[in-house]
Write a protein that holds these residues in place. Structure first.
Motif, short mmCIF file in Angstrom:
data_model
loop_
_atom_site.label_atom_id
_atom_site.label_comp_id
_atom_site.label_asym_id
_atom_site.label_seq_id
_atom_site.Cartn_x
_atom_site.Cartn_y
_atom_site.Cartn_z
N CYS A 132 -33.71 -63.87 52.27
CA CYS A 132 -33.76 -63.24 50.77
C CYS A 132 -32.60 -62.30 50.88
CB CYS A 132 -34.84 -62.31 50.66
SG CYS A 132 -36.51 -63.26 50.71
N SER A 133 -32.14 -61.74 51.83
CA SER A 133 -31.19 -60.69 51.86
C SER A 133 -29.72 -61.20 52.17
CB SER A 133 -31.77 -59.54 52.95
OG SER A 133 -31.62 -60.37 54.29
N THR A 134 -29.46 -62.39 52.23
CA THR A 134 -28.50 -62.93 52.48
C THR A 134 -28.03 -64.12 51.63
OG1 THR A 134 -28.88 -62.84 54.90
CG2 THR A 134 -26.91 -64.22 54.45
N THR A 144 -24.45 -59.43 52.49
CA THR A 144 -25.86 -58.89 52.67
C THR A 144 -25.55 -57.29 52.27
OG1 THR A 144 -27.63 -58.75 53.95
CG2 THR A 144 -25.55 -58.63 55.03
N SER A 145 -26.61 -56.77 52.16
CA SER A 145 -27.00 -55.07 52.24
C SER A 145 -27.80 -54.75 53.42
CB SER A 145 -27.66 -54.54 50.94
OG SER A 145 -29.02 -55.18 51.16
N ASP A 146 -28.13 -55.53 54.25
CA ASP A 146 -28.95 -55.35 55.36
C ASP A 146 -27.94 -55.25 56.75
OD1 ASP A 146 -30.52 -56.30 57.81
OD2 ASP A 146 -32.13 -55.62 56.38
N PHE A 177 -33.17 -58.38 46.67
CA PHE A 177 -32.30 -58.53 47.59
C PHE A 177 -30.94 -59.81 46.88
CE2 PHE A 177 -35.69 -58.08 50.63
CZ PHE A 177 -35.20 -56.93 51.37
N ILE A 178 -29.97 -59.66 47.36
CA ILE A 178 -28.64 -60.35 46.87
C ILE A 178 -28.91 -61.94 47.23
CG2 ILE A 178 -27.34 -60.25 49.00
CD1 ILE A 178 -25.92 -59.86 45.36
N GLY A 179 -29.55 -61.97 48.17
CA GLY A 179 -29.86 -63.76 48.29
C GLY A 179 -30.89 -64.14 47.49
N GLU A 221 -27.60 -60.37 31.96
CA GLU A 221 -28.53 -59.14 32.56
C GLU A 221 -28.11 -58.70 33.96
OE1 GLU A 221 -32.54 -61.30 32.41
OE2 GLU A 221 -32.02 -62.36 30.56
N PRO A 222 -29.02 -57.66 34.12
CA PRO A 222 -28.65 -57.15 35.56
C PRO A 222 -29.07 -58.12 36.67
CG PRO A 222 -29.45 -55.36 34.21
CD PRO A 222 -29.60 -56.67 33.26
N LEU A 223 -28.70 -58.04 37.63
CA LEU A 223 -28.95 -59.09 38.78
C LEU A 223 -30.74 -58.85 39.16
CD1 LEU A 223 -26.34 -58.97 41.53
CD2 LEU A 223 -26.44 -60.44 39.48
N PHE A 224 -31.24 -59.93 39.28
CA PHE A 224 -32.63 -59.89 39.36
C PHE A 224 -33.18 -61.05 40.48
CE2 PHE A 224 -37.22 -60.85 38.68
CZ PHE A 224 -37.52 -59.47 38.24
N ASP A 225 -33.96 -60.30 41.54
CA ASP A 225 -34.25 -61.35 42.57
C ASP A 225 -35.23 -62.37 42.23
OD1 ASP A 225 -35.06 -62.32 44.90
OD2 ASP A 225 -35.05 -60.75 46.01
#
Length: 232
Positions: A132-134, A144-146, A177-179, A221-225
């Protein structure tokens, strides 16, 4: 090709279909529609080359996938009874070249064995939501932000772009998350929203370009996970 994904954002589904992919809806796991992550592809399916891993007791979704592909299908040893962390991250591994990054305390034992048997380097991280985060950019690069993911990947000689936390939607209680807001296909990293609206959008675009990867925004749109998009 098929794209397993959440249908929570119809605009993203239409954009993925316009890429020539057949979209397959990922239903809420065990009907658990109260949890925003329960219909995320990165929680229910992992595609590794020509192989697919599925949660052992997820019969409805598994039957759909089996009917669509001739890929070799593997199943987790563990099953999910309640869709809560850490039980829900059995398949949440980021595959970067011949590296497999995950929190192997919670990652399914059958998946860990699969990686070891095929010569993957195991990169253990503190973050259970590793995939999720990658955002995987290439066989040697990721975003990643992690901090724990970034540190572990860098130690494994992966070029990592560390970005700021937040600025990705998911639900009212917490952000995404970005991933989960991106997927890699054919040398292009696609984003669920407009990458220029993210504070690190220019840095992400430049980083990807340095690795020969194009960046494309699927919507304005803005980014959405949405839990990513799993191509098979």
């Amino acid at each position: 090709m098929y794209a397993a994904m959440s249908f929570v954002k119809p605009s993203v589904v239409r954009a993925v279909e316009n890429l020539g992919l057949d979209c397959v809806e990922v239903p809420p796991f065990c009907g658990n529609s109260d949890n925003a992550e329960s219909a995320h592809a990165d929680m229910q399916i992992l595609s590794i080359g020509s192989d697919i891993f599925l949660i052992g007791n997820n019969d409805r979704f598994n039957n759909t996938i089996r009917s669509l592909t001739d890929s070799r299908i593997f199943y987790t040893d563990r099953t999910i009874t309640q869709f809560r962390y850490p039980e829900c991250v059995l398949l949440n591994a980021a595959v970067i070249g011949k590296r497999a990054a995950a929190n192997f305390r919670y990652c399914d034992p059958a998946l860990k064995t699969y990686f070891l048997d095929r010569g993957y380097e195991l990169v253990n991280v503190a973050q259970g939501y590793t995939k999720c985060s990658t955002a995987v950019v290439s066989d040697n690069a990721a975003v990643t932000s992690d901090k724990s993911v970034a540190s572990a990947l860098e130690a494994s000689s992966v070029d990592v772009l560390s970005i700021s936390e937040g600025n990705i939607g998911l639900c009212e209680r917490y952000g995404g998350f970005i991933g989960g807001a991106s997927f890699l296909l054919g040398g292009t990293l696609y984003f669920t929203g407009d990458i220029s609206k993210h504070p690190d959008g220019d840095r992400i675009r430049s980083f990807c370009k340095s690795h020969g990867v194009e960046v494309r925004s699927l919507t304005s749109e803005p980014l959405f996970d949405i839990g990513g998009v799993v191509i098979f």
